[in-house]
Design an enzyme around this catalytic site. Structure first.
Site, PDB file in Angstrom:
ATOM      1  N   TRP A   1     -13.597  34.729 -32.834  1.00 17.12           N
ATOM      2  CA  TRP A   1     -15.137  34.679 -32.602  1.00 17.12           C
ATOM      3  C   TRP A   1     -15.587  34.764 -31.075  1.00 17.12           C
ATOM      4  O   TRP A   1     -16.527  34.857 -30.681  1.00 17.12           O
ATOM      5  CB  TRP A   1     -15.630  33.083 -33.335  1.00 17.12           C
ATOM      6  CG  TRP A   1     -14.837  32.277 -32.790  1.00 17.12           C
ATOM      7  CD1 TRP A   1     -13.707  31.641 -33.482  1.00 17.12           C
ATOM      8  CD2 TRP A   1     -14.770  31.310 -31.536  1.00 17.12           C
ATOM      9  NE1 TRP A   1     -13.071  30.320 -32.810  1.00 17.12           N
ATOM     10  CE2 TRP A   1     -13.743  30.484 -31.657  1.00 17.12           C
ATOM     11  CE3 TRP A   1     -15.651  31.480 -30.476  1.00 17.12           C
ATOM     12  CZ2 TRP A   1     -13.567  29.436 -30.706  1.00 17.12           C
ATOM     13  CZ3 TRP A   1     -15.294  30.581 -29.216  1.00 17.12           C
ATOM     14  CH2 TRP A   1     -14.351  29.586 -29.580  1.00 17.12           C
ATOM     15  N   ASN A   2     -14.473  34.617 -30.116  1.00 18.47           N
ATOM     16  CA  ASN A   2     -15.067  34.288 -28.744  1.00 18.47           C
ATOM     17  C   ASN A   2     -15.418  35.616 -28.126  1.00 18.47           C
ATOM     18  O   ASN A   2     -16.472  35.446 -27.275  1.00 18.47           O
ATOM     19  CB  ASN A   2     -13.758  33.627 -28.127  1.00 18.47           C
ATOM     20  CG  ASN A   2     -12.623  34.257 -27.955  1.00 18.47           C
ATOM     21  OD1 ASN A   2     -12.364  35.264 -28.688  1.00 18.47           O
ATOM     22  ND2 ASN A   2     -11.811  33.825 -26.861  1.00 18.47           N
TER      23      ASN A   2
ATOM     24  N   LYS B   1     -11.458  42.969 -39.880  1.00 18.81           N
ATOM     25  CA  LYS B   1     -11.906  41.828 -40.283  1.00 18.81           C
ATOM     26  C   LYS B   1     -12.417  40.591 -39.222  1.00 18.81           C
ATOM     27  O   LYS B   1     -11.511  40.017 -38.339  1.00 18.81           O
ATOM     28  CB  LYS B   1     -10.839  40.840 -41.274  1.00 18.81           C
ATOM     29  CG  LYS B   1     -11.329  39.636 -41.985  1.00 18.81           C
ATOM     30  CD  LYS B   1     -10.495  38.594 -42.136  1.00 18.81           C
ATOM     31  CE  LYS B   1     -10.276  37.380 -41.049  1.00 18.81           C
ATOM     32  NZ  LYS B   1     -11.735  36.867 -40.597  1.00 18.81           N
ATOM     33  N   PRO B   2     -13.782  40.321 -38.851  1.00 16.05           N
ATOM     34  CA  PRO B   2     -14.214  39.527 -38.024  1.00 16.05           C
ATOM     35  C   PRO B   2     -13.928  38.239 -38.526  1.00 16.05           C
ATOM     36  O   PRO B   2     -13.707  38.035 -39.664  1.00 16.05           O
ATOM     37  CB  PRO B   2     -15.681  40.089 -37.879  1.00 16.05           C
ATOM     38  CG  PRO B   2     -15.921  40.663 -39.325  1.00 16.05           C
ATOM     39  CD  PRO B   2     -14.761  41.135 -39.984  1.00 16.05           C
TER      40      PRO B   2
ATOM     41  N   SER C   1      -5.203  32.495 -32.928  1.00 15.73           N
ATOM     42  CA  SER C   1      -4.474  31.161 -32.304  1.00 15.73           C
ATOM     43  C   SER C   1      -2.845  31.708 -32.634  1.00 15.73           C
ATOM     44  O   SER C   1      -2.565  32.338 -33.502  1.00 15.73           O
ATOM     45  CB  SER C   1      -4.787  29.939 -33.138  1.00 15.73           C
ATOM     46  OG  SER C   1      -4.775  30.169 -34.563  1.00 15.73           O
TER      47      SER C   1
ATOM     48  N   GLU D   1      -1.862  38.943 -30.293  1.00 17.72           N
ATOM     49  CA  GLU D   1      -2.495  38.346 -28.808  1.00 17.72           C
ATOM     50  C   GLU D   1      -2.923  37.067 -29.199  1.00 17.72           C
ATOM     51  O   GLU D   1      -3.818  36.755 -30.235  1.00 17.72           O
ATOM     52  CB  GLU D   1      -3.949  39.154 -28.476  1.00 17.72           C
ATOM     53  CG  GLU D   1      -3.517  40.670 -28.132  1.00 17.72           C
ATOM     54  CD  GLU D   1      -2.884  40.875 -26.851  1.00 17.72           C
ATOM     55  OE1 GLU D   1      -2.640  39.869 -25.906  1.00 17.72           O
ATOM     56  OE2 GLU D   1      -2.305  41.965 -26.796  1.00 17.72           O
ATOM     57  N   LEU D   2      -2.230  35.911 -28.638  1.00 20.03           N
ATOM     58  CA  LEU D   2      -2.499  34.575 -29.415  1.00 20.03           C
ATOM     59  C   LEU D   2      -2.751  33.650 -27.869  1.00 20.03           C
ATOM     60  O   LEU D   2      -3.584  34.142 -27.105  1.00 20.03           O
ATOM     61  CB  LEU D   2      -0.857  34.268 -29.729  1.00 20.03           C
ATOM     62  CG  LEU D   2      -0.252  35.108 -30.930  1.00 20.03           C
ATOM     63  CD1 LEU D   2       1.188  34.627 -31.115  1.00 20.03           C
ATOM     64  CD2 LEU D   2      -1.281  35.451 -31.905  1.00 20.03           C
TER      65      LEU D   2
ATOM     66  N   CYS E   1      -9.491  33.190 -23.843  1.00 17.36           N
ATOM     67  CA  CYS E   1      -7.957  33.080 -24.296  1.00 17.36           C
ATOM     68  C   CYS E   1      -7.236  32.747 -22.857  1.00 17.36           C
ATOM     69  O   CYS E   1      -6.198  32.223 -22.554  1.00 17.36           O
ATOM     70  CB  CYS E   1      -7.115  34.280 -24.862  1.00 17.36           C
ATOM     71  SG  CYS E   1      -7.865  35.579 -24.221  1.00 17.36           S
TER      72      CYS E   1
ATOM     73  N   GLU F   1      -3.337  24.102 -26.005  1.00 20.29           N
ATOM     74  CA  GLU F   1      -4.434  24.747 -25.590  1.00 20.29           C
ATOM     75  C   GLU F   1      -5.681  23.892 -26.145  1.00 20.29           C
ATOM     76  O   GLU F   1      -5.906  23.575 -27.147  1.00 20.29           O
ATOM     77  CB  GLU F   1      -4.332  26.127 -26.469  1.00 20.29           C
ATOM     78  CG  GLU F   1      -5.633  26.954 -26.080  1.00 20.29           C
ATOM     79  CD  GLU F   1      -5.791  28.359 -27.002  1.00 20.29           C
ATOM     80  OE1 GLU F   1      -5.553  28.223 -28.218  1.00 20.29           O
ATOM     81  OE2 GLU F   1      -5.627  29.502 -26.427  1.00 20.29           O
TER      82      GLU F   1
HETATM   83  P1  NAD Z   1      -7.905  31.913 -35.492  1.00 18.35           P
HETATM   84  O1  NAD Z   1      -6.447  32.170 -35.261  1.00 18.35           O
HETATM   85  O2  NAD Z   1      -8.285  30.625 -36.185  1.00 18.35           O
HETATM   86  O3  NAD Z   1      -8.512  32.966 -36.195  1.00 18.35           O
HETATM   87  C1  NAD Z   1      -8.344  34.573 -35.723  1.00 18.35           C
HETATM   88  C2  NAD Z   1      -8.641  35.446 -36.673  1.00 18.35           C
HETATM   89  O4  NAD Z   1      -7.666  35.220 -37.943  1.00 18.35           O
HETATM   90  C3  NAD Z   1     -10.058  35.076 -37.596  1.00 18.35           C
HETATM   91  O5  NAD Z   1     -10.528  36.194 -37.753  1.00 18.35           O
HETATM   92  C4  NAD Z   1      -9.750  34.260 -38.835  1.00 18.35           C
HETATM   93  O6  NAD Z   1     -10.698  34.368 -39.893  1.00 18.35           O
HETATM   94  C5  NAD Z   1      -8.463  35.046 -39.205  1.00 18.35           C
HETATM   95  N1  NAD Z   1      -7.447  34.151 -39.953  1.00 18.35           N
HETATM   96  C6  NAD Z   1      -7.384  32.878 -40.253  1.00 18.35           C
HETATM   97  N2  NAD Z   1      -6.458  32.799 -40.855  1.00 18.35           N
HETATM   98  C7  NAD Z   1      -5.761  33.586 -41.426  1.00 18.35           C
HETATM   99  C8  NAD Z   1      -4.703  33.947 -42.301  1.00 18.35           C
HETATM  100  N3  NAD Z   1      -4.339  33.183 -42.867  1.00 18.35           N
HETATM  101  N4  NAD Z   1      -4.419  35.383 -42.604  1.00 18.35           N
HETATM  102  C9  NAD Z   1      -4.984  36.281 -41.706  1.00 18.35           C
HETATM  103  N5  NAD Z   1      -5.974  36.114 -40.890  1.00 18.35           N
HETATM  104  C10 NAD Z   1      -6.592  34.634 -40.616  1.00 18.35           C
HETATM  105  O7  NAD Z   1      -8.538  31.763 -33.946  1.00 18.35           O
HETATM  106  P2  NAD Z   1     -10.191  31.486 -33.543  1.00 18.35           P
HETATM  107  O8  NAD Z   1     -10.175  30.044 -33.702  1.00 18.35           O
HETATM  108  O9  NAD Z   1     -10.951  32.585 -34.147  1.00 18.35           O
HETATM  109  O10 NAD Z   1      -9.882  32.056 -31.952  1.00 18.35           O
HETATM  110  C11 NAD Z   1      -9.414  31.103 -31.034  1.00 18.35           C
HETATM  111  C12 NAD Z   1      -7.831  31.647 -30.499  1.00 18.35           C
HETATM  112  O11 NAD Z   1      -8.168  32.910 -30.494  1.00 18.35           O
HETATM  113  C13 NAD Z   1      -7.309  30.672 -29.547  1.00 18.35           C
HETATM  114  O12 NAD Z   1      -6.203  30.380 -29.657  1.00 18.35           O
HETATM  115  C14 NAD Z   1      -7.451  31.851 -28.368  1.00 18.35           C
HETATM  116  O13 NAD Z   1      -6.596  31.498 -27.225  1.00 18.35           O
HETATM  117  C15 NAD Z   1      -7.156  32.978 -29.164  1.00 18.35           C
HETATM  118  N6  NAD Z   1      -7.400  34.277 -28.570  1.00 18.35           N
HETATM  119  C16 NAD Z   1      -6.430  35.157 -27.853  1.00 18.35           C
HETATM  120  C17 NAD Z   1      -6.804  36.095 -27.209  1.00 18.35           C
HETATM  121  C18 NAD Z   1      -5.669  36.876 -26.539  1.00 18.35           C
HETATM  122  O14 NAD Z   1      -6.100  38.165 -26.310  1.00 18.35           O
HETATM  123  N7  NAD Z   1      -4.496  36.437 -26.350  1.00 18.35           N
HETATM  124  C19 NAD Z   1      -8.284  36.259 -26.978  1.00 18.35           C
HETATM  125  C20 NAD Z   1      -9.244  35.764 -27.540  1.00 18.35           C
HETATM  126  C21 NAD Z   1      -8.688  34.604 -28.143  1.00 18.35           C
END
Ligand code: NAD
Length: 484
Positions: free
Chosen positions: A146-147, A170-171, A223, A244-245, A278, A377
């Protein structure tokens, strides 16, 4: 709003919806369909059917479609910025930057896709041709957080499309609105099925997309925990994973750093998007001799930042995305305080903002690596500052993490700069200009921060598989064949 499958807006087969709220007011902005595995099935089938024709389009045709999408995003720029601000929360200038970056990513990959296409290599013998071909995989699943929902989607979608793949995106269920609006207003000229967007919860549509046998590539930003989950789920299918985590980026202030500028640079690096980037600076290392003066100057600077809804022109720092995310920040601060840290400024919810997921920008000192705020984090507006005695120690502290996304240094001492970029294990090193991206500069993580790179030529390569064609044109008998 409706999902986008096979070139049209559709509702979910579940008939259910998910409410999307403004994190600054907690008021519902709109709803989106609560997608199901059956919706993923429909979207993947559309993307699979569209692939054979899409992969045959010329690089020029694809480039023109991407340029057209960028131009249409420019036409809808203010509308997209406003909607993104309402659903994501960060201030308008940061969302204007996100949309601007996103449409420029389309233009960048449109041209890069016209430029790169395999190579011819020397053959082992005369009369032969050896081709290295770059081929699309098929359907690419793009899952984003979402960020930076638009930017991170287009960092995947643009190279995936120019490489000849079709896409099911999938957003995040927290920020699907701008994505759907963008597809409606800027991407409906693509052939049906080439781009599909399924909304819904990660555990339902995310898992169904990740494990679908007709989706050979998953490009995921999110994440580390969900990245690991995806890796486990797909282990048996040997999919191409692009992950990308999370991160825990350090910022080292060297002893030659100009204090006032370093304070400004650090405030920006740690607090942009309320620290929900991130590559946010999550921990800071300052020479012990400078610590007091530096921390006081930083606290003074941070105390002047104006907290409020992103849509207000006077806001510097917006809300966090949700209550669970804010609670994690509160836990990290409480843990640090219980182990001897001190808050110089912030450390609480702002008393004057009753609604919304706000948390005051917070500066902490007397922190160490036993504390969660220096190891996990935090993903919020916190700036924990730790003293170091030697530059060796600063580098060791910067590397003392399981993550390796980015790392920042402020210094004009070339010897220190060189040591820093050689010795710190992170995918991006920023010297004196934190968090600035470059379309041509590959972005991604080392260690637990991920696999693969976005942006640059590397970001396009991720969406091609390489095939070597070895062709003996005359095809005569070879004396190394049987009998020996
Ligand atoms: P998240 O991992 O909770 O969710 C990310 C996406 O994955 C969402 O669309 C979510 O709906 C989906 N998702 C959740 N569970 C899933 C599953 N079981 N199977 C498949 N998809 C699933 O992360 P968040 O809270 O949306 O975003 C924050 C995280 O993203 C932070 O850890 C941040 O560091 C990371 N991030 C990394 C980068 C990068 O480039 N490395 C950039 C931005 C954000």
């Amino acid at each position: 709003m409706r999902m986008w499958i096979n070139g049209v807006g559709v509702d979910s087969t579940s008939g259910q919806v998910i409410e999307v709220a403004d994190p600054a007011t907690e008021e519902v902005l709109d709803t989106v369909p609560a997608g199901t595995p059956a919706d993923v099935e429909r979207a993947v089938a559309a993307a699979k059917a569209a692939f054979p024709a899409w992969r045959q389009t010329t690089a020029l045709e694809r480039a023109q479609m991407l340029h057209q999408a960028a131009a249409r995003m420019r036409d809808h720029f203010d509308e997209l910025v406003r909607l993104l601000t309402l659903e994501e929360g960060k201030p308008v200038p940061e969302n204007a930057e996100e949309i601007d970056w996103s449409l420029n990513t389309l233009d960048y990959y449109a041209e890069l896709g016209r430029h790169i296409r395999g190579r011819v290599i020397p053959s082992p013998a005369a009369g032969q041709l050896s081709l290295v071909l770059k081929e699309p995989y098929g359907v690419v699943g793009c899952i984003v957080p979402w960020n930076y929902p638009i930017l991170l989607l287009l960092w995947k979608m643009a190279p995936a499309l120019v490489a000849g793949n079709t896409v099911v995106a999938k957003p995040s269920s927290l920020t699907p609105l701008t994505t759907l609006r963008m597809i409606q207003v800027a991407f409906d000229h693509f052939p049906p099925g080439v781009i599909n967007v399924v909304t819904g919860r990660g555990s339902e549509v995310g898992d169904a997309l990740v494990t679908h046998p007709d989706v050979p590539v998953i490009a995921f930003t999110g994440s580390t925990a969900v990245g690991q989950h995806i890796a486990r789920l797909t282990a048996g299918q040997i999919k191409k994973l692009h992950l990308e985590l999370g991160g825990k980026d350090p910022f080292v202030i060297a002893d030659d750093a100009p204090l006032a500028t370093a304070v400004e640079a650090l405030s920006y690096a740690a607090l942009i998007n309320a620290g929900q980037v991130c590559t946010s600076t999550e921990r800071v290392y300052v020479p012990r001799t400078m610590l007091l003066e530096f921390a006081e100057a930083l606290a003074e600077r941070v105390s002047k930042l104006r907290l409020g809804p992103g849509i207000e022109p006077t806001t510097d720092v917006g809300p966090m995305i949700g209550d669970a995310y804010r609670s994690k920040v509160e836990e990290h601060v409480a843990d640090a305080l219980s182990r001897g840290a001190k808050v110089l400024v912030g450390g609480r919810r702002p008393p004057h903002l009753e609604r919304g997921f706000f948390y005051e920008p917070t500066v902490l000192v007397d922190v160490d690596h036993s504390m969660r705020i220096m190891r996990e984090e935090t993903f919020g507006p916190t700036i924990p500052i730790m003293a170091y005695d030697t530059f060796d120690e600063a580098i060791a502290l910067a590397n003392d993490t399981e993550y390796g996304l980015g790392a920042c240094l402020y210094s004009h001492d070339a010897r220190k700069v060189r040591r820093f970029y050689e010795e710190v294990r992170a995918g991006t090193i920023w010297i004196n200009d934190p968090l600035t991206d470059n379309y041509a500069g590959p972005f991604g993580g080392m260690k637990m921060s991920g696999l693969g790179r976005e942006l640059g030529e590397e970001g396009l390569e991720e969406f091609w598989q390489t095939k070597h064609v070895h062709w003996d044109i005359e095809g005569g008998f070879k004396d190394w064949w049987y009998p020996y």
